[in-house]
Design a protein around this motif. Structure first.
Motif, PDB file in Angstrom:
ATOM      1  N   GLN A  70      -4.890   1.102 -13.397  1.00 18.74           N
ATOM      2  CA  GLN A  70      -5.893   1.198 -12.337  1.00 18.74           C
ATOM      3  C   GLN A  70      -6.793   2.397 -12.559  1.00 18.74           C
ATOM      4  OE1 GLN A  70      -4.568   0.698  -8.118  1.00 18.74           O
ATOM      5  NE2 GLN A  70      -2.595   0.345  -9.059  1.00 18.74           N
ATOM      6  N   GLU A 121      -5.647   1.493  11.717  1.00 22.92           N
ATOM      7  CA  GLU A 121      -4.928   0.254  11.411  1.00 22.92           C
ATOM      8  C   GLU A 121      -5.926  -0.785  10.900  1.00 22.92           C
ATOM      9  OE1 GLU A 121      -1.824  -0.727  10.610  1.00 22.92           O
ATOM     10  OE2 GLU A 121      -0.951  -0.491  12.615  1.00 22.92           O
ATOM     11  N   LYS A 122      -7.040  -0.883  11.613  1.00 19.18           N
ATOM     12  CA  LYS A 122      -8.090  -1.826  11.196  1.00 19.18           C
ATOM     13  C   LYS A 122      -8.659  -1.430   9.840  1.00 19.18           C
ATOM     14  CE  LYS A 122     -12.433  -3.907  12.730  1.00 19.18           C
ATOM     15  NZ  LYS A 122     -13.418  -4.012  13.815  1.00 19.18           N
ATOM     16  N   ARG A 125      -6.183  -2.318   7.189  1.00 22.90           N
ATOM     17  CA  ARG A 125      -6.085  -3.780   7.035  1.00 22.90           C
ATOM     18  C   ARG A 125      -7.254  -4.296   6.199  1.00 22.90           C
ATOM     19  NH1 ARG A 125      -9.248  -8.280   9.081  1.00 22.90           N
ATOM     20  NH2 ARG A 125      -9.323  -7.295  11.144  1.00 22.90           N
ATOM     21  N   TYR A 128      -7.019  -3.136   2.470  1.00 20.71           N
ATOM     22  CA  TYR A 128      -6.035  -3.908   1.699  1.00 20.71           C
ATOM     23  C   TYR A 128      -6.488  -5.353   1.497  1.00 20.71           C
ATOM     24  CZ  TYR A 128      -2.450  -0.273   2.049  1.00 20.71           C
ATOM     25  OH  TYR A 128      -1.739   0.881   1.937  1.00 20.71           O
ATOM     26  N   GLU A 129      -7.151  -5.906   2.501  1.00 16.60           N
ATOM     27  CA  GLU A 129      -7.654  -7.278   2.390  1.00 16.60           C
ATOM     28  C   GLU A 129      -8.600  -7.372   1.182  1.00 16.60           C
ATOM     29  OE1 GLU A 129      -9.192  -9.213   6.166  1.00 16.60           O
ATOM     30  OE2 GLU A 129     -10.918  -9.463   4.842  1.00 16.60           O
ATOM     31  N   ARG A 130      -9.547  -6.431   1.105  1.00 10.63           N
ATOM     32  CA  ARG A 130     -10.457  -6.337  -0.049  1.00 10.63           C
ATOM     33  C   ARG A 130      -9.716  -6.132  -1.347  1.00 10.63           C
ATOM     34  NH1 ARG A 130     -15.449  -2.321   0.238  1.00 10.63           N
ATOM     35  NH2 ARG A 130     -16.606  -3.319   1.886  1.00 10.63           N
ATOM     36  N   ALA A 131      -8.785  -5.166  -1.306  1.00 10.14           N
ATOM     37  CA  ALA A 131      -8.082  -4.783  -2.534  1.00 10.14           C
ATOM     38  C   ALA A 131      -7.257  -5.955  -3.037  1.00 10.14           C
ATOM     39  CB  ALA A 131      -7.181  -3.575  -2.271  1.00 10.14           C
ATOM     40  N   PHE A 132      -6.632  -6.689  -2.112  1.00  5.03           N
ATOM     41  CA  PHE A 132      -5.816  -7.843  -2.495  1.00  5.03           C
ATOM     42  C   PHE A 132      -6.701  -8.943  -3.092  1.00  5.03           C
ATOM     43  CE2 PHE A 132      -3.423 -11.752  -0.892  1.00  5.03           C
ATOM     44  CZ  PHE A 132      -2.570 -11.789  -1.988  1.00  5.03           C
ATOM     45  N   ALA A 133      -7.855  -9.201  -2.450  1.00  6.53           N
ATOM     46  CA  ALA A 133      -8.787 -10.206  -2.976  1.00  6.53           C
ATOM     47  C   ALA A 133      -9.264  -9.813  -4.374  1.00  6.53           C
ATOM     48  CB  ALA A 133      -9.972 -10.389  -2.025  1.00  6.53           C
ATOM     49  N   SER A 135      -7.698  -7.928  -6.489  1.00  5.60           N
ATOM     50  CA  SER A 135      -6.567  -8.012  -7.408  1.00  5.60           C
ATOM     51  C   SER A 135      -6.324  -9.462  -7.844  1.00  5.60           C
ATOM     52  CB  SER A 135      -5.322  -7.422  -6.737  1.00  5.60           C
ATOM     53  OG  SER A 135      -4.267  -7.335  -7.651  1.00  5.60           O
ATOM     54  N   LEU A 136      -6.518 -10.409  -6.924  1.00  5.86           N
ATOM     55  CA  LEU A 136      -6.373 -11.822  -7.274  1.00  5.86           C
ATOM     56  C   LEU A 136      -7.443 -12.258  -8.285  1.00  5.86           C
ATOM     57  CD1 LEU A 136      -5.594 -13.365  -3.762  1.00  5.86           C
ATOM     58  CD2 LEU A 136      -3.994 -12.821  -5.594  1.00  5.86           C
ATOM     59  N   SER A 137      -8.671 -11.757  -8.085  1.00  6.04           N
ATOM     60  CA  SER A 137      -9.728 -12.053  -9.070  1.00  6.04           C
ATOM     61  C   SER A 137      -9.357 -11.469 -10.428  1.00  6.04           C
ATOM     62  CB  SER A 137     -11.063 -11.430  -8.651  1.00  6.04           C
ATOM     63  OG  SER A 137     -11.459 -11.908  -7.410  1.00  6.04           O
ATOM     64  N   ARG A 138      -8.724 -10.292 -10.389  1.00  6.77           N
ATOM     65  CA  ARG A 138      -8.348  -9.648 -11.648  1.00  6.77           C
ATOM     66  C   ARG A 138      -7.276 -10.460 -12.374  1.00  6.77           C
ATOM     67  NH1 ARG A 138      -5.678  -3.684 -12.195  1.00  6.77           N
ATOM     68  NH2 ARG A 138      -5.573  -3.628 -14.468  1.00  6.77           N
ATOM     69  N   VAL A 139      -6.318 -10.989 -11.612  1.00  2.00           N
ATOM     70  CA  VAL A 139      -5.273 -11.820 -12.216  1.00  2.00           C
ATOM     71  C   VAL A 139      -5.912 -13.036 -12.889  1.00  2.00           C
ATOM     72  CG1 VAL A 139      -3.325 -13.369 -11.720  1.00  2.00           C
ATOM     73  CG2 VAL A 139      -3.401 -11.097 -10.681  1.00  2.00           C
TER      74      VAL A 139
ATOM     75  N   LEU B  81      -8.978 -16.245  -0.535  1.00  2.00           N
ATOM     76  CA  LEU B  81      -9.278 -15.078   0.292  1.00  2.00           C
ATOM     77  C   LEU B  81     -10.721 -14.602   0.111  1.00  2.00           C
ATOM     78  CD1 LEU B  81      -8.230 -13.067   2.355  1.00  2.00           C
ATOM     79  CD2 LEU B  81      -7.299 -11.693   0.507  1.00  2.00           C
ATOM     80  N   ARG B  85     -13.137 -14.579   3.327  1.00  2.84           N
ATOM     81  CA  ARG B  85     -13.667 -13.292   3.801  1.00  2.84           C
ATOM     82  C   ARG B  85     -15.183 -13.271   3.833  1.00  2.84           C
ATOM     83  NH1 ARG B  85     -13.466  -9.224   0.333  1.00  2.84           N
ATOM     84  NH2 ARG B  85     -13.767  -7.722   1.989  1.00  2.84           N
ATOM     85  N   GLU B 121      -3.222  -6.753  14.141  1.00  4.68           N
ATOM     86  CA  GLU B 121      -3.882  -5.869  13.175  1.00  4.68           C
ATOM     87  C   GLU B 121      -2.809  -5.208  12.308  1.00  4.68           C
ATOM     88  OE1 GLU B 121      -6.863  -5.484  11.685  1.00  4.68           O
ATOM     89  OE2 GLU B 121      -7.907  -4.703  13.461  1.00  4.68           O
ATOM     90  N   ARG B 125      -2.166  -5.807   8.352  1.00  9.66           N
ATOM     91  CA  ARG B 125      -2.211  -4.631   7.470  1.00  9.66           C
ATOM     92  C   ARG B 125      -0.955  -4.579   6.602  1.00  9.66           C
ATOM     93  NH1 ARG B 125       0.841   0.399   7.203  1.00  9.66           N
ATOM     94  NH2 ARG B 125       0.711   0.594   9.474  1.00  9.66           N
ATOM     95  N   TYR B 128      -0.876  -7.494   4.000  1.00  7.15           N
ATOM     96  CA  TYR B 128      -1.755  -7.254   2.852  1.00  7.15           C
ATOM     97  C   TYR B 128      -1.234  -6.115   1.984  1.00  7.15           C
ATOM     98  CZ  TYR B 128      -5.461 -10.270   4.684  1.00  7.15           C
ATOM     99  OH  TYR B 128      -6.198 -11.332   5.123  1.00  7.15           O
ATOM    100  N   PHE B 132      -0.722  -6.822  -1.776  1.00  8.71           N
ATOM    101  CA  PHE B 132      -1.471  -6.051  -2.773  1.00  8.71           C
ATOM    102  C   PHE B 132      -0.503  -5.391  -3.763  1.00  8.71           C
ATOM    103  CE2 PHE B 132      -3.925  -1.945  -3.625  1.00  8.71           C
ATOM    104  CZ  PHE B 132      -4.657  -2.501  -4.657  1.00  8.71           C
ATOM    105  N   SER B 135       0.763  -7.975  -6.054  1.00  9.44           N
ATOM    106  CA  SER B 135      -0.272  -8.410  -6.982  1.00  9.44           C
ATOM    107  C   SER B 135      -0.443  -7.395  -8.124  1.00  9.44           C
ATOM    108  CB  SER B 135      -1.585  -8.608  -6.219  1.00  9.44           C
ATOM    109  OG  SER B 135      -2.570  -9.143  -7.061  1.00  9.44           O
TER     110      SER B 135
END
Lengths: 194, 194
Positions: A70, A121-122, A125, A128-133, A135-139, B81, B85, B121, B125, B128, B132, B135
């Motif tokens: 990373q 919290e928001k 959330r 991580y939502e962005r980061a997870f998405a 990461s999936l594109s990276r996979v 995702l 999003r 929320e 969080r 994800y 993440f 992932s």
């Protein structure tokens, strides 16, 4: 306004943030180029937010080679998330690639912050939502695309990385040999329209 | 208690959930084996929570081959995702691998739910954060590990997948040819102690 508070406002769309209160959970630290922020096999008690500079996260493989997994520029977060979440020892090292200014959030404060400031919290959330998405594109990219297309896509999405990250580190991050990356870049320069 | 509410209580550690209120944001749907829940190049307006059954997410590559990128069993969430999003069209298809019972959360309700029920929320969080971290481990696995070690690690972490997922789909998910996966499994059976 502090870059972290700007980032929180941008991500959450909330302009009424108590910046001073949020920042009181963090510790500011400076690192010199090549300094280690986290070492493999040590406890991982820190989540880093990059205010200025550039970090990389890597491990040493069975052949003794550094494998960069990373990279983080300004406004990115970095830690060994698995170790940070679970309290296990780190399986990665984090190093500054440039002189760096970071904010450090301890595991204790990471647990407190979203409880005491619900906006965080928001923020986490959405982050991580962005980061997870991503990461999936990276996979999909590393497992299913030809190498030259990987480089083109990476170059168009993250031009800053291409400028700032040393060739050897960038090659490792993309899963290339440094020679292959150098070949690719040479070819692209030759084919660029005048 | 509904499996989703159980899952929310388990992940957040909060036992005082208003299950009926939370479930009112979802629509229950049943699918038959092989049904499509989402199609490539269509808008993606649904986030699926698997109550019963098994889903896969795949795309068709330039050679016309189905490439399975994600799998979801009970208590897992699945959508494209990136499309969900951003409102962009889906670049994946989601298919039921078994008869499936799912809860559907629309994009509109996904925006409302955490605002109206703050516990959600926290739930998203934490979900994800886990996803993440998993992932990132997957990126390390597929980009840096020999194939036989990938299979061993996967088998130890997700034994249920090995039992329930068709060979061809499993091979695609792991980035193997079906023949290679079959070879690997044969070898492992031969080497198992009596």
């Amino acid at each position: 306004m502090h870059p972290l508070i700007q980032h929180i406002q941008k991500i959450t769309g909330n302009r009424e943030t108590d910046g001073q209160k949020i920042l009181s959970y963090f510790e500011a630290r400076m690192y010199k180029k090549k300094d280690l922020l986290l070492e493999e096999d040590k406890p991982c008690n820190a989540y880093f937010f990059v205010v200025k500079g550039c970090l990389r996260l890597f491990f040493i493989d069975s052949n003794g080679m550094e494998q960069t997994m990373q990279l983080a520029l300004e406004n990115w977060w970095m830690t060994d998330l698995d170790a940070f979440r679970t309290g296990r020892r780190s399986t990665y090292t984090i190093q500054a690639l440039e002189n760096a200014e970071v904010l450090v959030l301890s595991a204790k404060n990471y647990a407190l912050l979203p409880e005491e400031i619900p906006l965080m919290e928001k923020y986490f959330r959405l982050m991580y939502e962005r980061a997870f998405a991503a990461s999936l594109s990276r996979v999909r990219m590393i497992s299913r695309m030809p190498k030259n297309e990987i480089f083109e896509l990476f170059e168009s999405r993250y031009p800053e990385f291409i400028q700032r990250i040393p060739q050897k580190v960038l090659a490792s991050f993309l899963g290339f040999t440094p020679e292959y990356l150098s070949e690719l870049r040479k070819k692209r320069i030759e084919h660029k329209p005048l």
